[in-house]
Design a protein around this motif. Structure first.
Motif, PDB file in Angstrom:
ATOM      1  N   THR A  74       0.836  -1.183   0.000  1.00 40.24           N
ATOM      2  CA  THR A  74       0.000   0.000   0.000  1.00 40.24           C
ATOM      3  C   THR A  74       0.883   1.249   0.000  1.00 40.24           C
ATOM      4  O   THR A  74       1.729   1.389   0.884  1.00 40.24           O
ATOM      5  N   VAL A  76       2.182   4.729   0.994  1.00 40.22           N
ATOM      6  CA  VAL A  76       1.958   5.522   2.205  1.00 40.22           C
ATOM      7  C   VAL A  76       2.541   6.929   2.092  1.00 40.22           C
ATOM      8  O   VAL A  76       2.211   7.785   2.901  1.00 40.22           O
ATOM      9  N   SER A  90       3.492  12.195   3.712  1.00 33.44           N
ATOM     10  CA  SER A  90       2.541  11.069   3.720  1.00 33.44           C
ATOM     11  C   SER A  90       1.443  11.298   2.692  1.00 33.44           C
ATOM     12  O   SER A  90       1.133  12.426   2.320  1.00 33.44           O
ATOM     13  N   ARG A  92      -2.500  10.584   2.171  1.00 35.05           N
ATOM     14  CA  ARG A  92      -3.700  10.222   2.924  1.00 35.05           C
ATOM     15  C   ARG A  92      -4.482   9.152   2.169  1.00 35.05           C
ATOM     16  O   ARG A  92      -4.689   9.253   0.968  1.00 35.05           O
ATOM     17  N   ASP A  93      -4.939   8.169   2.928  1.00 36.19           N
ATOM     18  CA  ASP A  93      -5.729   7.079   2.364  1.00 36.19           C
ATOM     19  C   ASP A  93      -7.195   7.515   2.306  1.00 36.19           C
ATOM     20  O   ASP A  93      -7.779   7.838   3.341  1.00 36.19           O
ATOM     21  N   GLN A  95      -9.843   5.843   2.021  1.00 38.95           N
ATOM     22  CA  GLN A  95     -10.701   4.961   2.813  1.00 38.95           C
ATOM     23  C   GLN A  95     -10.705   5.375   4.275  1.00 38.95           C
ATOM     24  O   GLN A  95     -11.729   5.276   4.948  1.00 38.95           O
ATOM     25  N   SER A  96      -9.570   5.840   4.795  1.00 40.59           N
ATOM     26  CA  SER A  96      -9.543   6.262   6.190  1.00 40.59           C
ATOM     27  C   SER A  96     -10.375   7.526   6.373  1.00 40.59           C
ATOM     28  O   SER A  96     -11.022   7.699   7.403  1.00 40.59           O
ATOM     29  N   THR A  97     -10.402   8.414   5.384  1.00 37.95           N
ATOM     30  CA  THR A  97     -11.228   9.610   5.466  1.00 37.95           C
ATOM     31  C   THR A  97     -12.708   9.236   5.504  1.00 37.95           C
ATOM     32  O   THR A  97     -13.476   9.793   6.294  1.00 37.95           O
ATOM     33  N   LYS A  99     -13.977   6.468   6.617  1.00 38.30           N
ATOM     34  CA  LYS A  99     -14.249   5.876   7.932  1.00 38.30           C
ATOM     35  C   LYS A  99     -14.393   6.951   8.996  1.00 38.30           C
ATOM     36  O   LYS A  99     -15.281   6.876   9.851  1.00 38.30           O
ATOM     37  N   ILE A 100     -13.534   7.947   8.968  1.00 36.23           N
ATOM     38  CA  ILE A 100     -13.604   9.035   9.957  1.00 36.23           C
ATOM     39  C   ILE A 100     -14.924   9.792   9.818  1.00 36.23           C
ATOM     40  O   ILE A 100     -15.585  10.096  10.810  1.00 36.23           O
TER      41      ILE A 100
END
Length: 133
Positions: A74, A76, A90, A92-93, A95-97, A99-100
């Motif tokens: 992945t 990073v 970095s 930013r992913d 998918q993490s955004t 989820k947040i």
């Protein structure tokens, strides 16, 4: 002696899988080839995770073995080299955004529902008449 040969074959299978996956997840793949433009060098960086498994067994004097594994890489971020200075940037992913935002929305909904329940009249009291003193 035949049992020892099976054990040796099983061991070789697991070692072979580990070696093949180790080749796929080496530093050259985690740190990509540097790219240079206009005096700036960029080195891509990825996170690697890999796993493998294998096994063997016998039933009715017949034996079998098998195994498998996988590698996940992945992106990073990247290392930026400019005028003798180096810094990691970095990536930013997305998918993490997502989820947040989903967790934040759920928290906001539950908070609003709780506040509404605290300040709204209780349903049990609605049916009762209160006497004035």
């Amino acid at each position: 002696m035949q049992e020892k040969d099976k054990t040796d074959n099983e061991g070789r299978l697991v070692v072979s899988l580990a070696e093949k996956l180790g080749i796929a997840a080496n530093a050259a793949n985690i740190y990509g080839k540097p790219i240079e433009r206009d005096g700036v060098t960029i080195v891509p960086v990825a996170r690697a995770a890999y796993g493998f498994g294998g096994g063997a067994g016998t039933k009715d004097k017949e034996g079998g073995s098998g195994g498998g594994g996988g590698v996940s890489m992945t992106p990073v971020g990247y290392i930026e080299i400019k005028e003798g200075n180096t810094r990691f940037r970095s990536i930013r992913d997305p998918q993490s955004t997502v989820k947040i935002v989903a967790i934040g929305s759920l928290f906001a909904y539950l908070t609003a529902k709780t506040i509404t329940a605290i300040f709204s009249p209780n349903d049990k009291k609605k049916g009762k008449k209160h006497k004035k003193k």
